[in-house]
Write a protein that holds these residues in place. Structure first.
Motif, PDB file in Angstrom:
ATOM      1  N   GLU A   1       0.746  -1.221   0.049  1.00 52.86           N
ATOM      2  CA  GLU A   1      -0.018  -0.103   0.004  1.00 52.86           C
ATOM      3  C   GLU A   1       0.929   1.186  -0.016  1.00 52.86           C
ATOM      4  N   LYS A   2       1.841   1.336   0.729  1.00 49.49           N
ATOM      5  CA  LYS A   2       2.655   2.527   0.902  1.00 49.49           C
ATOM      6  C   LYS A   2       3.609   2.621  -0.396  1.00 49.49           C
TER       7      LYS A   2
ATOM      8  N   SER B   1       3.196   5.699  -3.012  1.00 51.99           N
ATOM      9  CA  SER B   1       4.400   6.586  -3.318  1.00 51.99           C
ATOM     10  C   SER B   1       4.668   6.769  -4.912  1.00 51.99           C
TER      11      SER B   1
ATOM     12  N   LEU C   1      12.411   5.950   0.050  1.00 54.59           N
ATOM     13  CA  LEU C   1      10.952   5.380   0.922  1.00 54.59           C
ATOM     14  C   LEU C   1      11.463   4.177   1.860  1.00 54.59           C
TER      15      LEU C   1
ATOM     16  N   GLY D   1       8.734   7.455   9.168  1.00 56.36           N
ATOM     17  CA  GLY D   1       7.632   7.383   8.027  1.00 56.36           C
ATOM     18  C   GLY D   1       8.178   6.246   6.892  1.00 56.36           C
ATOM     19  N   THR D   2       9.549   6.170   6.911  1.00 59.59           N
ATOM     20  CA  THR D   2       9.935   5.102   6.033  1.00 59.59           C
ATOM     21  C   THR D   2       9.600   3.499   6.421  1.00 59.59           C
ATOM     22  N   ILE D   3       9.844   2.842   5.376  1.00 58.15           N
ATOM     23  CA  ILE D   3       9.397   1.477   5.429  1.00 58.15           C
ATOM     24  C   ILE D   3       9.889   0.572   6.668  1.00 58.15           C
TER      25      ILE D   3
END
Ligand code: CMP
Length: 139
Positions: free
Chosen positions: A25-26, A30, A89, A101-103
């Motif tokens: 999803e992320k 992005s 990301l 906020g990064t994976i």
């Protein structure tokens, strides 16, 4: 910057913890387009070959064991500036150093089990994509 491609794996720890959906999803949110994707499991030989560049490192045996202990999600992603933007990301290799906020900050627990892989160059993205996918699996 032209549209290009990167290669990723959602690693065994991320799959075990049920994070496939949240991470994909992320990635989609992005702006990455999924070009190819599969659930697969690396053999010892696969992992030794894939990580051959790390073969002299002290963590190599643990890395091979970790990456083969369960399924992974392998995928090819497309976006403008894909390699660099994907590395931004996912965040730093060590989740302790990864930005908010990064994976890896959100889903990884340690430098050795860091949830996700991202290619470090266009050349390696091509090599790593070809390791996992044939041309007819790319869309
Ligand atoms: P990645 O950068 O995707 O590919 C190499 C992997 O080796 C890295 O993710 C980590 O999973 C692992 N790794 C890198 N550095 C270390 C380290 N210092 N200790 C243990 N594992 C590491």
């Amino acid at each position: 910057m032209a549209k290009n491609r990167t290669f990723t794996m959602l690693k065994p720890d991320a799959v075990e913890k049920g994070h496939i959906g949240a991470i994909l999803e992320k990635i989609s949110a992005s702006g990455f387009r999924i070009v190819a994707m599969k659930l697969t499991q690396m053999t010892t030989k696969d992992a030794q070959n894939f990580y051959a560049v790390h073969s002299e490192r002290p963590f190599f045996a643990d890395l091979v064991e970790y990456m083969t202990r369960g399924p992974i999600v392998a995928a090819i992603l497309e976006k403008d500036n894909a390699v660099e933007d994907f590395r931004t990301l996912i965040g730093a290799t060590n989740p302790a150093d990864a930005a908010e906020g990064t994976i890896r900050k959100m889903f990884a627990d340690s430098i050795s089990e860091n949830a996700v892989h991202g290619s470090d160059s266009d050349e390696n993205a091509f090599i790593e994509s070809a390791f996992h996918f044939s041309g007819r699996e790319m869309f």
